[in-house]
Design an enzyme around this catalytic site. Structure first.
Site: not given
Ligand code: KIV
Length: 272
Positions: A53, A92, A121, A123, A190
């Site tokens: 994202d 994401d 993914k 968070e 991260e």
């Molecule tokens: O969106 C992204 O680029 C990420 C990375 C920082 C792992 O989540």
């Protein structure tokens, strides 16, 4: 997972990342959002591409990833998926598409898989266990993301290393174990102190993928424009492996000069 060995898989799957952890072979992930970057990274042997994202800030000019929409994620995921065959493609879940509950997580996860993602993914830690369980039950592999979680930039009061004191480090360890138990296939760490990331990596059976989390994670991830020196972002954890910004600027300036001097296009670029 070097591309020169005959045992190299023609398609990277989550089990190859798991195997890499078990065999102590670090693997690479880069963000990718478009055809050319994705193809170049595939040719370079990058094992996994993240349609992050971060596209909101790296491509679309937003301040923060919270502005990236589900539709943005679908568009860029589909572009990458159309362009490569070998790397594992992770996309994401955008801010607001899963925090509202497991049902929303599954519905938006299905859209990303239909667009070409092979895992999604999200968070968050213990509070995301219901979403992770629901996605995994729906057949959607999930990668977790702990430490500095950019979608929570406002509640984390900016880009800060997480887990520096014993209490927050302990919370990170507990979150990592909780989301592993819920079924994640890997966890991005991260902006986490290297020692904490090392300890979490050793405690988990699933791979960790570090960004600003030291050398002992099972894999590493960078935003590609940082890795290639295009963004001009020089955070402590970033190494620019090229000077794309300088090279692009040089090329554009030369183009402009040659146009101004009528040196380009020459006869070899013109039609009879
Ligand atoms: O969106 C992204 O680029 C990420 C990375 C920082 C792992 O989540």
């Amino acid at each position: 997972m070097s591309t020169s060995s005959p045992s190299v898989p023609s398609k990277i799957r989550l089990r190859h990342l798991q195997l890499a952890k078990e065999q102590g072979r670090p693997f690479s992930m880069l963000t990718a959002y478009d055809q050319f970057s994705a193809k170049v990274f595939e040719e370079a042997g990058i094992e996994t591409l993240l349609v992050g994202d971060s596209v909101g800030s790296t491509v679309l000019g937003h301040e923060s990833t919270t502005a990236t929409t589900h539709q943005d994620m679908l568009t860029f995921t589909a572009a990458v998926a159309r362009s490569v065959t070998r790397p594992l493609i992770v996309a994401d879940l955008a801010f607001g598409t899963y925090q509202t509950g497991p049902r929303d997580a599954v519905l938006h996860g299905i859209d990303l898989i239909r667009a070409g993602a092979e895992a999604v993914k999200l968070e968050g830690g213990t509070e995301m266990v219901p979403q992770i369980r629901a996605l995994v039950q729906a057949g959607i592999p999930v990668i977790g993301h702990l430490g500095f979680t950019p979608q929570s930039v406002n509640s984390l009061s900016g880009h800060r290393v997480q887990g520096r004191d014993e209490e927050t480090a302990q919370r990170l360890r507990e979150d990592a174990l909780a989301i592993q138990e819920a079924g994640v296939s890997a966890i991005v760490l991260e902006l986490v102190p290297a020692a904490v990331a090392r300890e979490i990596t050793a405690a988990l059976t699933v791979p960790t993928i570090g960004i600003g989390a030291g050398p002992d994670c099972d894999g590493q991830v960078l935003v590609w424009q940082d890795m290639a020196g295009l963004s001009g972002f020089h955070g402590k954890f970033v190494k620019a492996f090229a000077d794309l910004r300088g090279e692009l600027e040089r090329a554009a300036a030369q183009y402009r000069t040659e146009v101004a001097e009528r040196a380009y296009p020459g006869p070899e670029h013109s039609f009879e």
